[in-house]
Design a protein around this motif. Sequence first.
Motif, short mmCIF file in Angstrom:
data_model
loop_
_atom_site.label_atom_id
_atom_site.label_comp_id
_atom_site.label_asym_id
_atom_site.label_seq_id
_atom_site.Cartn_x
_atom_site.Cartn_y
_atom_site.Cartn_z
N ARG A 120 0.84 -1.19 0.00
CA ARG A 120 0.00 0.00 0.00
C ARG A 120 0.88 1.24 0.00
N GLY A 121 0.48 2.19 -0.83
CA GLY A 121 1.15 3.48 -0.86
C GLY A 121 0.15 4.58 -0.55
N ASN A 122 0.45 5.44 0.40
CA ASN A 122 -0.43 6.55 0.74
C ASN A 122 -0.32 7.62 -0.33
N LEU A 123 -1.46 8.10 -0.80
CA LEU A 123 -1.49 9.15 -1.82
C LEU A 123 -2.10 10.44 -1.29
N HIS A 124 -3.31 10.36 -0.77
CA HIS A 124 -4.06 11.53 -0.28
C HIS A 124 -4.07 12.64 -1.33
N ILE A 125 -4.59 12.30 -2.50
CA ILE A 125 -4.70 13.22 -3.62
C ILE A 125 -6.15 13.67 -3.70
N ALA A 126 -6.40 14.98 -3.53
CA ALA A 126 -7.77 15.48 -3.45
C ALA A 126 -8.06 16.64 -4.41
N ALA A 129 -4.31 20.24 -8.23
CA ALA A 129 -2.95 20.64 -7.83
C ALA A 129 -2.20 19.44 -7.25
N ASP A 130 -2.90 18.63 -6.44
CA ASP A 130 -2.28 17.42 -5.88
C ASP A 130 -1.87 16.47 -7.00
N VAL A 131 -2.74 16.31 -8.01
CA VAL A 131 -2.43 15.43 -9.14
C VAL A 131 -1.19 15.95 -9.87
N ALA A 132 -1.15 17.25 -10.11
CA ALA A 132 0.00 17.84 -10.81
C ALA A 132 1.29 17.61 -10.03
N GLN A 133 1.23 17.79 -8.71
CA GLN A 133 2.41 17.58 -7.89
C GLN A 133 2.84 16.12 -7.92
N PHE A 134 1.89 15.19 -7.82
CA PHE A 134 2.19 13.76 -7.86
C PHE A 134 2.85 13.40 -9.19
N MET A 135 2.28 13.88 -10.29
CA MET A 135 2.82 13.56 -11.61
C MET A 135 4.20 14.17 -11.79
N GLN A 136 4.43 15.37 -11.26
CA GLN A 136 5.75 15.99 -11.34
C GLN A 136 6.78 15.17 -10.56
N GLN A 137 6.41 14.72 -9.35
CA GLN A 137 7.32 13.89 -8.56
C GLN A 137 7.62 12.58 -9.28
N LEU A 138 6.62 12.02 -9.92
CA LEU A 138 6.79 10.78 -10.66
C LEU A 138 7.79 10.97 -11.79
N ARG A 139 7.65 12.07 -12.53
CA ARG A 139 8.58 12.35 -13.63
C ARG A 139 9.99 12.65 -13.11
N GLU A 140 10.09 13.47 -12.08
CA GLU A 140 11.40 13.87 -11.56
C GLU A 140 12.17 12.71 -10.96
N THR A 141 11.48 11.82 -10.25
CA THR A 141 12.16 10.71 -9.59
C THR A 141 12.32 9.50 -10.50
N LYS A 142 11.55 9.48 -11.59
CA LYS A 142 11.54 8.33 -12.50
C LYS A 142 11.16 7.04 -11.75
N ALA A 143 10.36 7.21 -10.70
CA ALA A 143 9.89 6.07 -9.90
C ALA A 143 8.86 5.28 -10.69
N HIS A 144 8.70 4.03 -10.33
CA HIS A 144 7.69 3.18 -10.94
C HIS A 144 6.44 3.16 -10.07
N LEU A 145 5.31 3.07 -10.70
CA LEU A 145 4.03 2.96 -9.98
C LEU A 145 3.88 1.56 -9.40
N LEU A 146 3.24 1.45 -8.24
CA LEU A 146 2.97 0.13 -7.68
C LEU A 146 2.16 -0.72 -8.66
N SER A 147 1.26 -0.10 -9.40
CA SER A 147 0.40 -0.84 -10.34
C SER A 147 1.20 -1.50 -11.46
N GLU A 148 2.43 -1.06 -11.69
CA GLU A 148 3.26 -1.70 -12.70
C GLU A 148 3.66 -3.11 -12.28
N LEU A 149 3.59 -3.40 -10.98
CA LEU A 149 3.91 -4.75 -10.48
C LEU A 149 2.81 -5.75 -10.80
N THR A 150 1.61 -5.25 -11.11
CA THR A 150 0.45 -6.12 -11.28
C THR A 150 -0.26 -5.88 -12.61
#
Length: 181
Positions: A120-126, A129-150
Motif C-alpha cells: 500500500r502506498g499513501n497518496l491523499h490526492i484530493a 494541484a495534488d495530481v499535478a504535484q504527484f505527476m511531477q514527482q513521478l517524472r522527476e524521480t523516474k519512480a515506478h508505480l505500484l500498479s506496474e507490479l500487477t
Amino acid sequence: MTQQTAPQETTYSTEERRREIVRLLKQANAPLTGTTLADHFGVSRQVIVQDIAVLRAAGEEIHASPRGYYMHPPGRTVWRSVVAVRHTPEQTEDELLALVDVGVEVVDVIVEHPIYGELRGNLHIASRADVAQFMQQLRETKAHLLSELTDGLHLHTLEARTNEALVRAREVLREKGYLVE
C-alpha cells in the motif's frame, strides 16, 4: 504555520512537543512536512518521524501523504469506498483527474504482490494541484508505480463528503474503462 516557519526558541519536552504536533496538525489548512515540523521545534526530521509513529500508536489519526502530515478536522463526515481499477501508467493522470474532479480524495493505492502480499502506498490526492504535484514527482524521480507490479491492476481507497460523489466516481471510472467489476 507555513512551510518556512523558523525554529522556535522554546524548548519542549518530548510529551509537550508531541501534544504541540497534534495541535498544529489539527489547526493546519494544508499538510505539514516532517522538515517543516522539525525546523519549527529545532529537532531533526527523524525525531518528528518517531513522534508521529508514537502518536499514531497512541491512537491519533495522523495521515501521511507525499505533501506531508495532516489530520482531518473533528466531526468531519467521510464516506469511504474501495475500487478495483486497471490502466496503463500513461493513463494514471487521467484516472486521478477524473476522480478528484467528481469530488473524491484518492487515499491510497493497493496492489497484491505474489511474494509480499498487500503493498500500500499513501497518496491523499484530493485536487488537480495534488495530481499535478504527484505527476511531477513521478517524472522527476523516474519512480515506478505500484500498479506496474500487477499489470496495471490495483485498488484505491476513496473518500468523499457525500456518498453521491463515490457513486459518480465509479461511474466515471466505468465510462473510461478503468473500473474492474
